[in-house]
Design a protein around this motif. Structure first.
Motif, mmCIF file in Angstrom:
data_model
loop_
_atom_site.group_PDB
_atom_site.id
_atom_site.type_symbol
_atom_site.label_atom_id
_atom_site.label_comp_id
_atom_site.label_asym_id
_atom_site.label_seq_id
_atom_site.Cartn_x
_atom_site.Cartn_y
_atom_site.Cartn_z
ATOM 1 N N LEU A 88 0.877 -1.175 0.000
ATOM 2 C CA LEU A 88 0.000 0.000 0.000
ATOM 3 C C LEU A 88 0.912 1.221 0.000
ATOM 4 N N LYS A 90 0.898 5.525 -0.176
ATOM 5 C CA LYS A 90 0.215 6.822 -0.192
ATOM 6 C C LYS A 90 1.199 7.827 -0.786
ATOM 7 N N THR A 119 -3.349 13.549 -1.327
ATOM 8 C CA THR A 119 -2.715 12.237 -1.485
ATOM 9 C C THR A 119 -3.665 11.251 -2.157
ATOM 10 N N THR A 121 -3.949 6.829 -2.381
ATOM 11 C CA THR A 121 -3.427 5.569 -1.864
ATOM 12 C C THR A 121 -3.737 4.468 -2.862
ATOM 13 N N GLU A 123 -2.931 0.193 -4.063
ATOM 14 C CA GLU A 123 -2.461 -1.130 -3.666
ATOM 15 C C GLU A 123 -1.966 -1.859 -4.903
#
Length: 159
Positions: A88, A90, A119, A121, A123
């Motif tokens: 993950l 950010k 920001t 995020t 994955e």
């Protein structure tokens, strides 16, 4: 030399601590460790990535094999295996960088899982090279936070 060690262990208290202590006792650094239940809730698979000479790794794996909670242990560095890691990340975004960052996510087939004012995020699941590649390409944009699971791995084929 990098080694990936896969161990089936009894799912009980202290197994992870005792296993990592064996590496510490042999002054071998663990670069990644993952552990979770298998298809059998009484058994967990632990995947340990460590750097050391063949002799050092052989010594620690022999110690591990002698522990009463170890069911099976393999040094996957000597075998074909499939590995994955989840990350993950950010990263900072603004109106000037948003489209470029989104294109990077598309190329890496990464999924956006959260957005803030400044920001985004994402994955990504893949082999270590793919994860490292995404991290490297996002660094110039400003990584605010990052979390990796560590590698999980299974032998290829019917074994």
């Amino acid at each position: 030399m990098k080694h990936t060690i896969s161990a089936l262990v009894k799912n009980k208290t202290g197994v992870l601590a005792e296993s990592s202590a064996a590496f510490q006792d042999n002054k071998i650094n663990i670069t990644s460790i993952s552990c979770g239940e298998t298809e059998n809730m009484d058994v967990s698979r632990m995947v340990i990535c460590a750097e050391g000479s063949r002799e050092e790794i052989t010594k620690v794996t022999e110690q591990l094999k002698a522990m009463d909670f170890v069911i099976q242990l393999d040094d996957l560095a000597r075998k074909e295996f499939v590995d994955r890691e989840l990350v993950l990340i950010k990263v900072e975004v603004n109106k000037d960088t948003m489209s470029q960052i989104m294109q990077i996510f598309e190329v890496f087939r990464a999924d956006v899982v959260g957005m803030g004012q400044k920001t985004i995020t994402v994955e990504l699941s893949g082999d270590q090279e793919r994860v490292e590649g995404l991290i490297k390409i996002l660094q110039p944009f400003g990584i605010k936070s990052l979390c990796r699971t560590g590698m999980i791995a299974l032998k290829r084929g019917d074994e």
